[in-house]
Design a protein around this motif. Structure first.
Motif, PDB file in Angstrom:
ATOM      1  N   GLY A   1       0.830  -1.201   0.000  1.00 58.86           N
ATOM      2  CA  GLY A   1       0.000   0.000   0.000  1.00 58.86           C
ATOM      3  C   GLY A   1       0.857   1.242   0.000  1.00 58.86           C
ATOM      4  N   MET A   2       0.351   2.323  -0.583  1.00 58.32           N
ATOM      5  CA  MET A   2       1.068   3.599  -0.609  1.00 58.32           C
ATOM      6  C   MET A   2       0.094   4.737  -0.348  1.00 58.32           C
ATOM      7  N   ALA A   3       0.565   5.755   0.348  1.00 54.48           N
ATOM      8  CA  ALA A   3      -0.252   6.935   0.609  1.00 54.48           C
ATOM      9  C   ALA A   3       0.565   8.186   0.314  1.00 54.48           C
ATOM     10  N   HIS A   4       0.043   9.026  -0.558  1.00 54.94           N
ATOM     11  CA  HIS A   4       0.640  10.334  -0.826  1.00 54.94           C
ATOM     12  C   HIS A   4       0.217  11.245   0.323  1.00 54.94           C
ATOM     13  N   ILE A   5       1.181  11.777   1.065  1.00 50.43           N
ATOM     14  CA  ILE A   5       0.856  12.550   2.264  1.00 50.43           C
ATOM     15  C   ILE A   5       0.595  14.006   1.883  1.00 50.43           C
ATOM     16  N   THR A   6      -0.663  14.297   1.642  1.00 50.93           N
ATOM     17  CA  THR A   6      -1.082  15.635   1.230  1.00 50.93           C
ATOM     18  C   THR A   6      -1.952  16.237   2.327  1.00 50.93           C
ATOM     19  N   GLY A   7      -3.014  16.954   1.971  1.00 50.72           N
ATOM     20  CA  GLY A   7      -3.892  17.547   2.967  1.00 50.72           C
ATOM     21  C   GLY A   7      -4.473  16.492   3.894  1.00 50.72           C
ATOM     22  N   GLY A   8      -4.324  16.691   5.184  1.00 52.88           N
ATOM     23  CA  GLY A   8      -4.739  15.691   6.153  1.00 52.88           C
ATOM     24  C   GLY A   8      -3.556  15.008   6.806  1.00 52.88           C
ATOM     25  N   GLY A   9      -2.355  15.250   6.237  1.00 58.29           N
ATOM     26  CA  GLY A   9      -1.146  14.746   6.847  1.00 58.29           C
ATOM     27  C   GLY A   9      -1.103  13.231   6.982  1.00 58.29           C
TER      28      GLY A   9
ATOM     29  N   VAL B   1      -2.345  18.268   9.593  1.00 60.18           N
ATOM     30  CA  VAL B   1      -2.359  19.270   8.526  1.00 60.18           C
ATOM     31  C   VAL B   1      -1.180  19.091   7.563  1.00 60.18           C
ATOM     32  N   PHE B   2       0.004  18.822   8.126  1.00 64.07           N
ATOM     33  CA  PHE B   2       1.227  18.821   7.329  1.00 64.07           C
ATOM     34  C   PHE B   2       1.831  17.426   7.171  1.00 64.07           C
ATOM     35  N   ASN B   3       2.754  17.306   6.202  1.00 61.93           N
ATOM     36  CA  ASN B   3       3.396  16.006   5.975  1.00 61.93           C
ATOM     37  C   ASN B   3       4.507  15.723   6.983  1.00 61.93           C
ATOM     38  N   MET B   4       4.987  16.743   7.678  1.00 57.26           N
ATOM     39  CA  MET B   4       5.988  16.610   8.744  1.00 57.26           C
ATOM     40  C   MET B   4       7.275  15.941   8.270  1.00 57.26           C
ATOM     41  N   GLY B   5       7.586  16.111   6.998  1.00 57.80           N
ATOM     42  CA  GLY B   5       8.837  15.580   6.460  1.00 57.80           C
ATOM     43  C   GLY B   5       8.705  14.257   5.748  1.00 57.80           C
ATOM     44  N   ILE B   6       7.486  13.715   5.671  1.00 57.99           N
ATOM     45  CA  ILE B   6       7.233  12.452   4.966  1.00 57.99           C
ATOM     46  C   ILE B   6       6.257  12.722   3.824  1.00 57.99           C
ATOM     47  N   GLY B   7       6.765  12.673   2.601  1.00 54.66           N
ATOM     48  CA  GLY B   7       5.912  12.977   1.455  1.00 54.66           C
ATOM     49  C   GLY B   7       5.150  11.793   0.906  1.00 54.66           C
ATOM     50  N   MET B   8       5.651  10.596   1.195  1.00 55.21           N
ATOM     51  CA  MET B   8       5.006   9.377   0.702  1.00 55.21           C
ATOM     52  C   MET B   8       5.239   8.262   1.708  1.00 55.21           C
ATOM     53  N   ALA B   9       4.187   7.514   2.038  1.00 57.34           N
ATOM     54  CA  ALA B   9       4.310   6.378   2.943  1.00 57.34           C
ATOM     55  C   ALA B   9       4.077   5.087   2.173  1.00 57.34           C
ATOM     56  N   LEU B  10       4.950   4.111   2.376  1.00 54.47           N
ATOM     57  CA  LEU B  10       4.842   2.798   1.737  1.00 54.47           C
ATOM     58  C   LEU B  10       4.682   1.748   2.824  1.00 54.47           C
ATOM     59  N   ILE B  11       3.780   0.815   2.618  1.00 52.49           N
ATOM     60  CA  ILE B  11       3.617  -0.289   3.562  1.00 52.49           C
ATOM     61  C   ILE B  11       4.068  -1.575   2.886  1.00 52.49           C
ATOM     62  N   VAL B  12       5.053  -2.236   3.529  1.00 52.23           N
ATOM     63  CA  VAL B  12       5.659  -3.435   2.949  1.00 52.23           C
ATOM     64  C   VAL B  12       5.748  -4.525   4.009  1.00 52.23           C
ATOM     65  N   SER B  13       5.958  -5.752   3.561  1.00 55.83           N
ATOM     66  CA  SER B  13       6.179  -6.863   4.478  1.00 55.83           C
ATOM     67  C   SER B  13       7.510  -6.662   5.206  1.00 55.83           C
ATOM     68  N   ALA B  14       7.583  -7.103   6.457  1.00 55.92           N
ATOM     69  CA  ALA B  14       8.821  -6.978   7.232  1.00 55.92           C
ATOM     70  C   ALA B  14       9.979  -7.685   6.526  1.00 55.92           C
ATOM     71  N   LEU B  15       9.688  -8.725   5.775  1.00 54.99           N
ATOM     72  CA  LEU B  15      10.725  -9.488   5.085  1.00 54.99           C
ATOM     73  C   LEU B  15      11.336  -8.711   3.915  1.00 54.99           C
ATOM     74  N   ASP B  16      10.583  -7.731   3.388  1.00 55.85           N
ATOM     75  CA  ASP B  16      11.039  -6.990   2.205  1.00 55.85           C
ATOM     76  C   ASP B  16      11.644  -5.627   2.533  1.00 55.85           C
ATOM     77  N   VAL B  17      11.671  -5.266   3.812  1.00 55.52           N
ATOM     78  CA  VAL B  17      12.084  -3.914   4.198  1.00 55.52           C
ATOM     79  C   VAL B  17      13.486  -3.569   3.707  1.00 55.52           C
ATOM     80  N   LYS B  18      14.443  -4.420   3.978  1.00 58.29           N
ATOM     81  CA  LYS B  18      15.834  -4.103   3.663  1.00 58.29           C
ATOM     82  C   LYS B  18      16.047  -3.890   2.170  1.00 58.29           C
ATOM     83  N   LYS B  19      15.518  -4.810   1.339  1.00 58.93           N
ATOM     84  CA  LYS B  19      15.758  -4.682  -0.093  1.00 58.93           C
ATOM     85  C   LYS B  19      15.029  -3.478  -0.685  1.00 58.93           C
TER      86      LYS B  19
END
Length: 366
Positions: A267-275, A320-338
């Motif tokens: 899953g991915m979320a573009h961090i726009t209005g709503g933070g 309100v703000f992205n607080m330094g994170i413009g995009m959030a990605l959700i991945v399996s713990a096994l795939d984090v490093k790669k």
């Protein structure tokens, strides 16, 4: 008093000045010259899929040359603007980055579904066409399309005197992308235990500017030319808050293409209005929540400055703000490093910012 004869009335009408569209504030000749000059800039974003149609009533884009690789292609579309960030551009008389914001707000929204942006159109309306200003805006749109790898194939530039304030304009953008039907990323496979990755932003991006302007210009009485050195920044206020929105398309598509047919990004979320608080829940399935650890990344100084000056509570900042994170990605713990290695190789700043927990589609910041 003698009444005018019919002949006198006719003579008076003949000597009356003719009124033109230009007298009403719309200069057709200037617009024609301006739009002709735009086309050469648009051409720099074209590839083999664009069918050139200068002066036409619509942009043409050939699907078959690229869509042959898709079994069940699904078109994905998005439309957006940049809101009151335009006011900052007007104050600074700097218009070359606002077009990047426009493209970013649209293409980042389609790539979160796994879609490749194909083509872009813009709507650029003003009280009066001032070529040197609007060409700067178009330059930004062209640059944004280059960064996103899509073609600028058309647009509209109405001149609307009496509707907009003198010297001001408004912009909107429209993008169409494509994704394989069974590769649409919609968050349905997210489960507790998955990891949340955050891609670094370029500052405020394009949301929350009504609050930004209130804090700096109304509450603090600051001017765009104010130096921020006392806060540890090398920019002026105007330069800092006009930084363009980051475009994450190419980095994300590299990941998706590398692991084709594998669900490495759930899953991915573009961090726009709503933070972070409002955008991440949009991709969470029932039974899932997210816990974010704000110590996991460096929050840009501009957010801390706003929070201090405006005495804003932390929840409001994250809402309100992205607080330094413009995009959030959700991945399996096994795939984090790669995935992190691949994103770093693509030039992105990425951090593990949280995890998926059991709950009902909410975000908790600790």
């Amino acid at each position: 008093m003698e009444e005018e004869t019919g002949k006198e009335k006719i003579m008076k009408e003949k000597t009356k000045k003719s009124v033109s569209y230009k007298d009403a504030g719309v200069d057709i000749d200037t617009k024609g010259c301006f739009t002709s000059n735009i086309y050469s800039k648009m051409q720099t974003t074209f590839d083999g899929r664009v069918i050139e149609n200068p002066g036409g009533f619509g942009g043409l884009f050939a699907l078959n040359s690229r869509l042959k690789k898709y079994r069940q292609p699904v078109l994905v579309s998005s439309s957006d603007g940049v809101g009151t960030k335009l006011k900052i551009a007007f104050m600074m008389n700097k218009h070359d980055t606002i077009g990047i914001d426009l493209v970013a707000m649209c293409v980042n929204d389609v790539v979160v579904l796994g879609a490749e942006p194909l083509f872009f159109l813009d709507y650029l309306a003003s009280s009066k066409i001032i070529p040197e200003v609007l060409h700067e805006v178009i330059d930004g749109i062209v640059e944004g399309c280059r960064q996103a790898g899509c073609s600028l194939i058309g647009g509209e530039t109405p001149e609307m005197p009496g509707f907009y304030q003198k010297g001001e304009y408004d912009i909107a953008g429209f993008v169409v992308g494509v994704v394989e039907k069974d590769e649409i990323i919609n968050g349905k496979n997210i489960t507790p235990g998955d990891v949340v990755l955050g891609l670094g932003s370029n500052g405020i991006h394009s949301n929350g500017y009504s609050l930004v302007r209130k804090i700096f210009f109304e509450e603090a009485g600051m001017k765009p030319s104010r130096s921020l050195r006392k806060y540890g920044l090398k920019t002026t206020l105007g330069e800092e808050i006009l930084k363009p929105t980051r475009i994450y398309v190419k980095a994300i598509l590299k990941i998706l293409n590398k692991y084709k047919n594998k669900t490495v990004i759930k899953g991915m979320a573009h961090i726009t209005g709503g933070g972070l608080l409002e955008n991440i829940p949009r991709i969470l399935p029932e039974g899932c929540s997210v816990k974010i650890d704000k110590t996991r990344w460096d929050i840009p100084a501009i957010f801390k400055i706003m929070q201090d000056i405006g005495n804003i509570n932390e929840r409001e900042m994250f809402r309100v703000f992205n607080m330094g994170i413009g995009m959030a990605l959700i991945v399996s713990a096994l795939d984090v490093k790669k995935i992190m290695n691949d994103l770093n190789a693509a030039g992105e700043s990425v951090s593990v910012i949280g995890e998926v927990t059991e709950g009902e589609r909410s975000v908790q910041v600790i």
